[in-house]
Scaffold this motif. Structure first.
Motif, PDB file in Angstrom:
ATOM      1  N   LEU A  99       0.703  -1.234   0.204  1.00 50.75           N
ATOM      2  CA  LEU A  99       0.009  -0.066  -0.047  1.00 50.75           C
ATOM      3  C   LEU A  99       0.874   1.230   0.182  1.00 50.75           C
ATOM      4  CD1 LEU A  99      -2.750   1.337   0.431  1.00 50.75           C
ATOM      5  CD2 LEU A  99      -2.622   1.197   2.612  1.00 50.75           C
ATOM      6  N   GLY A 100       0.650   2.125  -0.846  1.00 54.94           N
ATOM      7  CA  GLY A 100       1.217   3.502  -0.846  1.00 54.94           C
ATOM      8  C   GLY A 100       0.365   4.569  -0.533  1.00 54.94           C
ATOM      9  N   LEU A 137       1.928   3.574 -10.019  1.00 60.08           N
ATOM     10  CA  LEU A 137       2.616   2.810  -9.316  1.00 60.08           C
ATOM     11  C   LEU A 137       1.582   1.375  -9.166  1.00 60.08           C
ATOM     12  CD1 LEU A 137       4.563   4.773  -6.511  1.00 60.08           C
ATOM     13  CD2 LEU A 137       5.443   3.675  -8.620  1.00 60.08           C
ATOM     14  N   VAL A 138       0.378   1.521  -9.085  1.00 57.57           N
ATOM     15  CA  VAL A 138      -0.755   0.563  -9.135  1.00 57.57           C
ATOM     16  C   VAL A 138      -0.609   0.070 -10.401  1.00 57.57           C
ATOM     17  CG1 VAL A 138      -2.906  -0.241  -8.830  1.00 57.57           C
ATOM     18  CG2 VAL A 138      -2.062   1.327  -7.137  1.00 57.57           C
ATOM     19  N   ALA A 145      -2.213  -1.344  -3.926  1.00 57.11           N
ATOM     20  CA  ALA A 145      -3.194  -0.371  -4.054  1.00 57.11           C
ATOM     21  C   ALA A 145      -2.464   1.006  -3.483  1.00 57.11           C
ATOM     22  CB  ALA A 145      -4.408  -0.518  -2.783  1.00 57.11           C
ATOM     23  N   ALA A 146      -3.224   2.253  -3.390  1.00 59.47           N
ATOM     24  CA  ALA A 146      -2.733   3.429  -3.157  1.00 59.47           C
ATOM     25  C   ALA A 146      -3.613   4.386  -2.929  1.00 59.47           C
ATOM     26  CB  ALA A 146      -1.723   4.099  -4.379  1.00 59.47           C
ATOM     27  N   SER A 283     -10.978  -9.733  -0.482  1.00 60.91           N
ATOM     28  CA  SER A 283     -11.102  -9.465   0.841  1.00 60.91           C
ATOM     29  C   SER A 283     -10.341  -8.481   1.283  1.00 60.91           C
ATOM     30  CB  SER A 283     -11.065 -10.846   1.497  1.00 60.91           C
ATOM     31  OG  SER A 283      -9.933 -11.473   1.557  1.00 60.91           O
ATOM     32  N   TRP A 284      -9.069  -8.409   1.034  1.00 60.86           N
ATOM     33  CA  TRP A 284      -8.028  -7.468   1.348  1.00 60.86           C
ATOM     34  C   TRP A 284      -8.496  -6.059   1.276  1.00 60.86           C
ATOM     35  CZ3 TRP A 284      -5.598  -3.934  -1.521  1.00 60.86           C
ATOM     36  CH2 TRP A 284      -5.390  -4.402  -2.937  1.00 60.86           C
ATOM     37  N   PHE A 285      -9.085  -6.084  -0.123  1.00 60.97           N
ATOM     38  CA  PHE A 285      -9.367  -4.377  -0.440  1.00 60.97           C
ATOM     39  C   PHE A 285     -10.633  -4.071   0.240  1.00 60.97           C
ATOM     40  CE2 PHE A 285     -11.903  -1.689  -3.090  1.00 60.97           C
ATOM     41  CZ  PHE A 285     -10.716  -0.571  -3.533  1.00 60.97           C
ATOM     42  N   LEU A 286     -11.760  -4.989   0.530  1.00 62.60           N
ATOM     43  CA  LEU A 286     -12.787  -4.628   1.253  1.00 62.60           C
ATOM     44  C   LEU A 286     -12.716  -4.043   2.669  1.00 62.60           C
ATOM     45  CD1 LEU A 286     -15.332  -7.222  -0.012  1.00 62.60           C
ATOM     46  CD2 LEU A 286     -15.249  -5.094  -0.894  1.00 62.60           C
TER      47      LEU A 286
END
Length: 306
Positions: A99-100, A137-138, A145-146, A283-286
């Motif tokens: 994650l940025g 970068l994504v 994610a950023a 799931s990690w994004f949610l």
């Protein structure tokens, strides 16, 4: 009966401040957004929006329902993601998410969202970025994610899932007498006041410069820095005025603040979470989305109470 899509649509109207902006964020037509708001209003039994100039704004009842809608949508996504993690038939190693975030977002959102012993069902790596380079970068695969900045006129890109985290207005800051004089002056007179501005060529410099250009303001610059706390100290030392994001305000004797000057509204920016469209169902994004939104809500409340 109200459905989840209608609730998400109302929350998007609240976050973006209008039908067209919400439609753009949701990849829907403005008429589709209007129809969903109309159907939800009918279900509630009272209007959720009302005209304001050429646009609309939420009614008092609509604001309350929008806040409830945001909580329901977050609870739904969290429950689904937790079930996906806990219901796996075979044990799996934790995915690693890169994650940025630009510095102020890292301090005001990411780190508060994690806390001590964050207990996420995935491992996390954090990287500092500039406000506008996150999407690049994504796309390049360097980040999963950023947290980035989205301009109002920025075109849609179906390759990405973009989630608004916070619409943040800037606040004019300066010594009380100087600021009072600036507020009373017309826009043409603002060129006479000394300004502390962001570093030339930086993302925030482009935001503030384009804002001044739209309103015909030519600034007399006496200092430049991308450090928001330092900018406030410089404004005090140089007897100048400066624009500061509302989340970066500090209490300081000898400085006061205003939301507009000479009838010119302050510039604003929308902070967004960006990931590839294919990652948006993960799931990690949610989970990350929910935690970041909650963290920004908390820091926003603190900023408004200070």
């Amino acid at each position: 009966m109200a459905n989840l899509q209608q609730l998400r649509t109302l929350d998007s109207v609240r976050c973006h401040g209008g039908i067209h902006a919400a439609a753009k964020a949701l990849h829907l037509s403005p008429s589709a957004v209007s129809q969903q708001i109309k159907a939800l209003s009918s279900e509630c039994g009272f209007p959720l929006v009302e005209p304001e100039g050429r646009g609309i704004r939420l009614t008092d009842g609509g604001s309350v329902i929008a806040q409830v809608a945001s909580k329901i949508a977050d609870l739904w996504e969290t429950s689904v993601s937790e079930h996906q993690e806990n219901g796996a038939a075979q044990p799996r190693s934790k995915p690693c998410v890169k994650l940025g975030a630009f510095p102020s977002a890292m301090g005001n959102c990411v780190l508060p969202a994690l806390g001590v012993g964050h207990g996420l069902p995935f491992s996390l790596e954090l990287y500092e970025t500039s406000p506008h380079e996150g999407r690049d970068l994504v796309q390049a695969g360097s980040l999963d994610a950023a947290i980035s900045i989205q301009e109002a006129a920025e075109p849609e890109d179906v390759r990405f899932r973009t989630v608004p985290l916070r619409h943040e207005a800037f606040v004019l800051v300066g010594p009380p007498k100087l600021l009072s004089s600036a507020i009373r002056s017309g826009s043409d007179s603002l060129s006479a006041f000394p300004w502390v501005l962001p570093r030339v060529g930086s993302d925030c410099d482009r935001l503030v410069t384009s804002h001044f250009a739209r309103h015909g303001v030519l600034t007399r610059t006496v200092g430049r820095t991308d450090d928001w706390i330092l900018a406030q100290e410089m404004a005090l030392a140089l007897q100048a005025i400066t624009y500061i994001p509302s989340s970066e305000l500090v209490r300081r004797d000898g400085l006061t603040r205003s939301v507009d000057v000479a009838g010119i509204p302050a510039p604003a920016r929308t902070v967004v979470l960006v990931a590839k469209s294919s990652a948006a169902v993960s799931s990690w994004f949610l989970i990350l989305r929910q935690r970041l939104k909650r963290a920004y809500s908390r820091t926003s409340a603190l900023a408004h109470s200070s």
